[in-house]
Design a protein around this motif. Sequence first.
Motif, short mmCIF file in Angstrom:
data_model
loop_
_atom_site.label_atom_id
_atom_site.label_comp_id
_atom_site.label_asym_id
_atom_site.label_seq_id
_atom_site.Cartn_x
_atom_site.Cartn_y
_atom_site.Cartn_z
N ALA A 480 24.85 30.70 38.00
CA ALA A 480 24.22 31.96 38.40
C ALA A 480 24.76 32.41 39.75
CB ALA A 480 22.70 31.80 38.44
N VAL A 481 26.05 32.75 39.77
CA VAL A 481 26.73 33.19 40.99
C VAL A 481 26.97 34.70 40.88
CG1 VAL A 481 28.76 32.91 42.46
CG2 VAL A 481 27.85 30.94 41.18
N PRO A 482 26.29 35.53 41.66
CA PRO A 482 26.53 36.99 41.59
C PRO A 482 27.97 37.31 41.94
CG PRO A 482 24.54 36.49 42.84
CD PRO A 482 25.24 35.19 42.62
N ALA A 483 28.62 38.08 41.09
CA ALA A 483 30.04 38.38 41.32
C ALA A 483 30.38 39.75 40.74
CB ALA A 483 30.93 37.31 40.68
N GLN A 484 31.33 40.40 41.38
CA GLN A 484 31.89 41.64 40.89
C GLN A 484 33.26 41.33 40.30
OE1 GLN A 484 32.43 44.62 43.91
NE2 GLN A 484 32.44 46.31 42.45
N VAL A 485 33.46 41.71 39.05
CA VAL A 485 34.71 41.41 38.35
C VAL A 485 35.56 42.67 38.34
CG1 VAL A 485 35.74 40.43 36.26
CG2 VAL A 485 33.42 39.77 36.93
N LEU A 486 36.67 42.64 39.06
CA LEU A 486 37.51 43.82 39.26
C LEU A 486 38.84 43.65 38.56
CD1 LEU A 486 36.88 44.23 43.10
CD2 LEU A 486 35.69 45.41 41.25
N ARG A 487 39.37 44.76 38.06
CA ARG A 487 40.69 44.77 37.45
C ARG A 487 41.66 45.46 38.42
NH1 ARG A 487 41.65 44.37 32.07
NH2 ARG A 487 39.55 45.10 31.59
N ARG A 488 42.63 44.70 38.89
CA ARG A 488 43.63 45.23 39.81
C ARG A 488 45.00 45.06 39.19
NH1 ARG A 488 41.69 42.57 45.59
NH2 ARG A 488 39.70 43.69 45.77
N ALA A 489 45.58 46.16 38.74
CA ALA A 489 46.87 46.12 38.03
C ALA A 489 46.72 45.19 36.83
CB ALA A 489 47.99 45.69 38.96
N ALA A 490 47.49 44.11 36.80
CA ALA A 490 47.43 43.19 35.65
C ALA A 490 46.62 41.95 35.99
CB ALA A 490 48.84 42.78 35.24
N GLN A 491 45.83 41.98 37.05
CA GLN A 491 45.07 40.81 37.48
C GLN A 491 43.58 41.07 37.43
OE1 GLN A 491 46.69 40.11 41.41
NE2 GLN A 491 48.20 38.65 40.62
N ILE A 492 42.81 39.98 37.23
CA ILE A 492 41.35 40.02 37.28
C ILE A 492 40.91 39.29 38.54
CG2 ILE A 492 39.22 39.40 36.11
CD1 ILE A 492 40.77 41.53 34.65
N TRP A 493 40.13 39.99 39.35
CA TRP A 493 39.63 39.43 40.61
C TRP A 493 38.11 39.32 40.56
CZ3 TRP A 493 42.21 38.17 45.31
CH2 TRP A 493 43.61 38.31 45.25
N LEU A 494 37.60 38.23 41.15
CA LEU A 494 36.16 38.06 41.29
C LEU A 494 35.80 38.22 42.77
CD1 LEU A 494 36.36 36.74 38.41
CD2 LEU A 494 34.51 35.25 39.15
N ARG A 495 34.88 39.13 43.03
CA ARG A 495 34.36 39.32 44.39
C ARG A 495 32.97 38.69 44.41
NH1 ARG A 495 34.52 45.24 46.26
NH2 ARG A 495 36.76 44.75 46.42
N VAL A 496 32.88 37.51 45.04
CA VAL A 496 31.66 36.70 44.99
C VAL A 496 30.78 37.03 46.19
CG1 VAL A 496 30.75 34.35 44.86
CG2 VAL A 496 32.97 34.90 43.85
N SER A 497 29.48 37.04 45.97
CA SER A 497 28.53 37.29 47.05
C SER A 497 28.56 36.14 48.05
CB SER A 497 27.12 37.45 46.47
OG SER A 497 26.17 37.51 47.51
N GLY A 498 28.80 36.48 49.31
CA GLY A 498 28.84 35.47 50.36
C GLY A 498 27.48 34.89 50.70
N SER A 499 26.40 35.51 50.21
CA SER A 499 25.06 35.00 50.51
C SER A 499 24.66 33.86 49.58
CB SER A 499 24.04 36.14 50.37
OG SER A 499 24.00 36.62 49.03
#
Length: 515
Positions: A480-499
Motif C-alpha cells: 500500500a505505497v501511494p504512487a503516481q505512475v507516469l508515462r515518459r516517452a517509452a518509459q514508465i516512472w513511479l513517483r512515490v509519496s515521500g511521506s
Amino acid sequence: MSLSAPPTLRASHVNTGTSVPHDELPWPDDPDKPVLALPKLHMEVDRRSEVTSHGGLSLAAQLVHQLRMPKILDQRVKVLKRHLPYHESDHVLAQAFNLYCGGTCIEDLAELQQSEAVLRLVGACRLPDPTTAGDFLRRFDDASNPGSLEDLRAANDEIQRRAWKRIKKRSKRRKGQAAWTPVDVDGHWEETCGVQKEADFDRKGRWGYHPLVVSLGQTQELLAVRNRIGVQRSSTEAAGALRSALGRVKENLGRKVLVRADSDFDRADFRQACEDEDCHFALVGREFKNRPGLAESVPERRWKPFRTRAARLKAEQKKAPGYRPRRKKKNRRKAKAAERGWTELELKKQWLAEVPYAYGGSPEEYRLVIRRQLIEHKQGQQTLFTEYRYRYVVTNLPKTWTAVDVIDATYQRCDQENIIEQLGSGVAAWRMPVAELAGNRAWLEIARLAWNLGKWIAQLALPSEVVRWEWKRFRRAFVAVPAQVLRRAAQIWLRVSGSHRFVEEYLAAHALLQR
C-alpha cells in the motif's frame, strides 16, 4: 539449545520508526482548542487516473519479470484453446496480484482492472474481468483438461526453484543457519456457507473444505497446498504431497531437512515418506495404548526436570544487569473462575525421559521422548488432587540432539498455525470462490504463488525480519505505497509519496530487484 538444532528467526514486533525528537514535535497555535481542527474540505476529481494506492505492486511485478514467470506458466499450463486476448499467465498473475494487493474475492479484480495506474505499472492494456477469471478457474477439470491442475502445480514448483536459486546467490549464510531446514505439515478445516459448492461435511457436521498445508519453517514459504473434502484425517494425502516437497527442498536447498507435524501424522506412510527422502522427522506422538504403560515404567532416576524455551529465556533475562521485573497485573480470568467455584488445572512441573521405541511389525527403532507433566486440580485456593499426564515425540534425529532440543524443535511447528491463519486473513486463500472443487484447488495454487511472492521479496530485498511479518503489516509497509505512475516517452516512472513510512526501504528493494 545445542548447535544441532535450527536457529529461530524472529520478527520484531516493536513499533519502530514513529518516534520524533521532543524539540521537533509540532505544537498547535491555540493550546485552548483541540489538536484536531477538522476544517471544511473542498473536492475535485482528477480524470487522469495516474495515482494508485498499490504502488508496492511494482516490487512483485519486478520479481515476476526477473523469474520469467509468464514464460513458465504459458509453457506448462494449457487450459485455453484460444487466446482472446489473455494467455494462461495473464489469468494466473492477475489473480495472484489481486490477492497480493489485498483482494478478498474474484470481484476485487475490478479495482485493478479499472485503474489506469495499475495497468501502466504491469504493462497491460487491460486485465481479465472477474467473470472471465471465474471461468478460467473452472477450466481446471480433469474431464475437459486432464492434468491441468498438476501442470499448474509443476509451474509453481519451477518458479519456486528459480526463486531459491536467486535467493541463494544473493544471501550470505549466517552461522548455524545452514545445518537444518524445518518443513511443517498440518491440516486446516474451513467452513463455507456456499451450499452449491463441491464440498462435504466433517465429523462435526460442518460444510466446507479440508486443506493440507506444507511450509518451510523459517521463511514461511508454501511448498504445497492441497484442497480436500469429506470426513478424513488431517494426514490424508500428506505423504504424497510431502514426498514432492522434500524432493525439491533436498535438491535445491541442499540442507538437512527436519519434518515436523502433530499427532495425526504419526503414521507409517508419513514416516516412510521422510525416510525415503533421507530426511529426519520429529512428530508429536499419538496416544497409543502401550505408551502410557511404557512411560510409567521409566525409572524415576531417568526423569530430568524440564523448563520450556520461554521459561529458560525469561530466566536468562533476569540474570542480565539492570533487569527490572514488570509489575504483574491482576489475573481477572483466574479471579473470576475462583469466584464461581470452578475447578482449574495448573501445570506445576515437567520432566523429560527418553526410551527406544519400535512400532508393531516394524524393525526400525526410533527415539521416543516422553514429557511428564504434573497437573494440579484446584478450586479456589484449595488443591483437590494432582495427576500426571504424558506427551510424546517420535523422532529419528541423531543423538547429538538432546531430549530438550527435540522438544523445542518439535513444538516450534506451532508457528504454522500463524501461517494458516494469515492464509485466510492475509491473502484470502480460504475463500474458495467457485463452486467446482477443481477450480478451488487451482485457486489455492494461485494463492500459494501470491503468498510466496511476498516471502521471496522479503528474502531478496528487505530486512531479514520482514519475512516473518504478518501480511497486514507487510502489505501496509510495502504494497500500500501511494504512487503516481507516469508515462515518459517509452518509459514508465513511479513517483512515490515521500511521506510513506518505509519509503527508503521500498526504494532500496526496488533497486535490488532490478539487478
